[in-house]
Motif scaffolding. Sequence first.
Motif, PDB file in Angstrom:
ATOM      1  N   TRP A 348       0.836  -1.208   0.000  1.00 39.63           N
ATOM      2  CA  TRP A 348       0.000   0.000   0.000  1.00 39.63           C
ATOM      3  C   TRP A 348       0.871   1.259   0.000  1.00 39.63           C
ATOM      4  O   TRP A 348       0.644   2.185  -0.781  1.00 39.63           O
ATOM      5  CB  TRP A 348      -0.923  -0.041   1.213  1.00 39.63           C
ATOM      6  CG  TRP A 348      -1.793   1.169   1.395  1.00 39.63           C
ATOM      7  CD1 TRP A 348      -1.479   2.326   2.040  1.00 39.63           C
ATOM      8  CD2 TRP A 348      -3.132   1.352   0.915  1.00 39.63           C
ATOM      9  NE1 TRP A 348      -2.528   3.208   2.006  1.00 39.63           N
ATOM     10  CE2 TRP A 348      -3.553   2.645   1.328  1.00 39.63           C
ATOM     11  CE3 TRP A 348      -4.015   0.546   0.196  1.00 39.63           C
ATOM     12  CZ2 TRP A 348      -4.826   3.139   1.040  1.00 39.63           C
ATOM     13  CZ3 TRP A 348      -5.277   1.050  -0.088  1.00 39.63           C
ATOM     14  CH2 TRP A 348      -5.670   2.319   0.324  1.00 39.63           C
ATOM     15  N   GLU A 349       1.855   1.276   0.884  1.00 41.47           N
ATOM     16  CA  GLU A 349       2.726   2.455   0.988  1.00 41.47           C
ATOM     17  C   GLU A 349       3.563   2.639  -0.281  1.00 41.47           C
ATOM     18  O   GLU A 349       3.787   3.766  -0.735  1.00 41.47           O
ATOM     19  CB  GLU A 349       3.641   2.316   2.209  1.00 41.47           C
ATOM     20  CG  GLU A 349       2.911   2.329   3.552  1.00 41.47           C
ATOM     21  CD  GLU A 349       2.212   3.652   3.826  1.00 41.47           C
ATOM     22  OE1 GLU A 349       2.580   4.673   3.207  1.00 41.47           O
ATOM     23  OE2 GLU A 349       1.281   3.676   4.642  1.00 41.47           O
ATOM     24  N   GLN A 350       4.027   1.547  -0.853  1.00 38.70           N
ATOM     25  CA  GLN A 350       4.811   1.629  -2.086  1.00 38.70           C
ATOM     26  C   GLN A 350       3.979   2.197  -3.228  1.00 38.70           C
ATOM     27  O   GLN A 350       4.457   3.030  -4.010  1.00 38.70           O
ATOM     28  CB  GLN A 350       5.339   0.245  -2.466  1.00 38.70           C
ATOM     29  CG  GLN A 350       6.433  -0.274  -1.544  1.00 38.70           C
ATOM     30  CD  GLN A 350       6.778  -1.723  -1.818  1.00 38.70           C
ATOM     31  OE1 GLN A 350       6.216  -2.350  -2.721  1.00 38.70           O
ATOM     32  NE2 GLN A 350       7.693  -2.273  -1.028  1.00 38.70           N
ATOM     33  N   MET A 351       2.743   1.783  -3.306  1.00 40.13           N
ATOM     34  CA  MET A 351       1.879   2.262  -4.385  1.00 40.13           C
ATOM     35  C   MET A 351       1.472   3.718  -4.149  1.00 40.13           C
ATOM     36  O   MET A 351       1.281   4.478  -5.108  1.00 40.13           O
ATOM     37  CB  MET A 351       0.645   1.367  -4.519  1.00 40.13           C
ATOM     38  CG  MET A 351       0.965  -0.098  -4.830  1.00 40.13           C
ATOM     39  SD  MET A 351       2.234  -0.331  -6.097  1.00 40.13           S
ATOM     40  CE  MET A 351       1.339   0.174  -7.569  1.00 40.13           C
ATOM     41  N   LYS A 352       1.350   4.122  -2.892  1.00 44.78           N
ATOM     42  CA  LYS A 352       1.084   5.533  -2.599  1.00 44.78           C
ATOM     43  C   LYS A 352       2.246   6.400  -3.100  1.00 44.78           C
ATOM     44  O   LYS A 352       2.036   7.463  -3.688  1.00 44.78           O
ATOM     45  CB  LYS A 352       0.899   5.743  -1.089  1.00 44.78           C
ATOM     46  CG  LYS A 352      -0.473   5.363  -0.568  1.00 44.78           C
ATOM     47  CD  LYS A 352      -0.574   5.555   0.934  1.00 44.78           C
ATOM     48  CE  LYS A 352      -0.422   6.993   1.350  1.00 44.78           C
ATOM     49  NZ  LYS A 352      -0.599   7.170   2.806  1.00 44.78           N
ATOM     50  N   ALA A 353       3.457   5.926  -2.852  1.00 44.83           N
ATOM     51  CA  ALA A 353       4.631   6.669  -3.323  1.00 44.83           C
ATOM     52  C   ALA A 353       4.664   6.724  -4.846  1.00 44.83           C
ATOM     53  O   ALA A 353       5.012   7.746  -5.440  1.00 44.83           O
ATOM     54  CB  ALA A 353       5.906   6.007  -2.783  1.00 44.83           C
TER      55      ALA A 353
END
Length: 504
Positions: A348-353
């Motif tokens: 999730w965090e990687q895709m937000k970035a």
Amino acid sequence: MSAAITVVGLGSGNPDRLTLGIMKTLQHAAKVYVRTLSHPVITALEELGVKMESFDQAYESHDTFPEVYDYIASALIQTSQAEGDGSEIVYAVPGHPMVAEATVKLLRERCSKQNISLTVLGGESFLDEAFVRLGFDPIEGFQLLDAAELRSSLIQPQLHTLIGQVYDMFTASEVKLALMEIYPDEYEVIVGHALGVEGEESIVRIPLYELDRIEGYGNLSLVYVPRSDDDQLRQRTFARLHEIVGILRSPEGCPWDRDQTHESIRKNLIEETYEVLETIDEDDPEHMQEELGDLLLQILLHAQMEEELGTFTVYDVIQGLNDKLIFRHPHVFGENFAKDAEAALQNWEQMKAEEKRRKGLDPEKASALDGIPRDLPALMKAYKLQKKASKVGFDWDDINGVFQKIEEELAELREAVAEGQSPDEQALELGDLLFAVSNAARFIQADPEEALSRTNRKFVTRFRYIEEQLEAQGKTVHDSTLDEMEVLWQSAKQISSPDGGDKP
């Protein structure tokens, strides 16, 4: 000459409805394949001397319909290529080749890639008979749905609805459950078997709840749901909710709703959110259903205001959310893998970035504290700020460091009070103490907002006990002493917590 396949439709079941062109094609073909022999016109064709090979055995040798259809399409292409001299093979399917015929769809996709000439000759569809035998005009609004793919979200009561591929009672049961999401149990539906086939046709009108309680389902069965303009049938749809909110905001709508702005109902969004949280705390699903509706109304109102300005609609909101959910869950909708919740959160965090990079932003240059709403409740915001800072290593080694910080801030608050510092200075020291306490919540993996909410509820329960006991004595908290209330408080603690837990 290249290989060639001609697909013909056998119609809805009455051999008299076959066109002369299709009959000639079948009689003159070098080879005729039929998807299934379970069709009323097959006997008539055999009597006319048409020799056919069927794919009925494929249904026995494969587990799913998609596998069957893939096998049939592949077999036809291979046979056509094996002929290789321009000989034409004919593939006959029930009804019209372009109506609910998956094998034809596959052939259309594959033949051009295999340099195979594909010709499709139409035939009478079961739709033709349905329009006549069931007596409705599709120009009034019509939809054809597949029983195997039926979902309540696809159903539009204002349209005449035909549901095909209702092969058996199990499928009829699935259709019934989907329809019951929209229609009342007693709503009349019509089941048609072998429409237009002399001696085999059956048309049965039944209440919806009986849909899976009748016999006779087979390859030529369908369900017809007559159209209705009754708005009550749309009350479970999001489209109807959007429509109602639009009416409320229209010149002919409600004066109060029409006068509202984002600013005027801003507080309502916050209040409704907390009312939902209260139902969660109380474990009250029925009340939660109502409060979630109230919260949804606030979202619709804000979206409607922007729709009136032409900036976006609530459907743009939904599309944006759908796109975000799919993009941020590559382990569900993509090829990534997440073995547990922690791995899913990392995805999730990687895709937000990645989203930020696509917007031209550099995640590396952003503050580690970005992404926390400005107007969050202060305790919740403190918790989130500390959590963000901890991810980049700005943190205590263990909770003992937090306890020392709490003691330090408590001492400074005591000193500020003892020295008679200004109320503003004392408030700042109090804030430092609360901030330190919030850090302790993170170390013990407790949500400080939830922890304080639980204590608030405990306090309310015990204080109301005091009021009830005093009322039984003919007294109130206003004419009782602190000692009297303290005795009752201790009693309340013993009732709610046998170990005599601490007073909040």
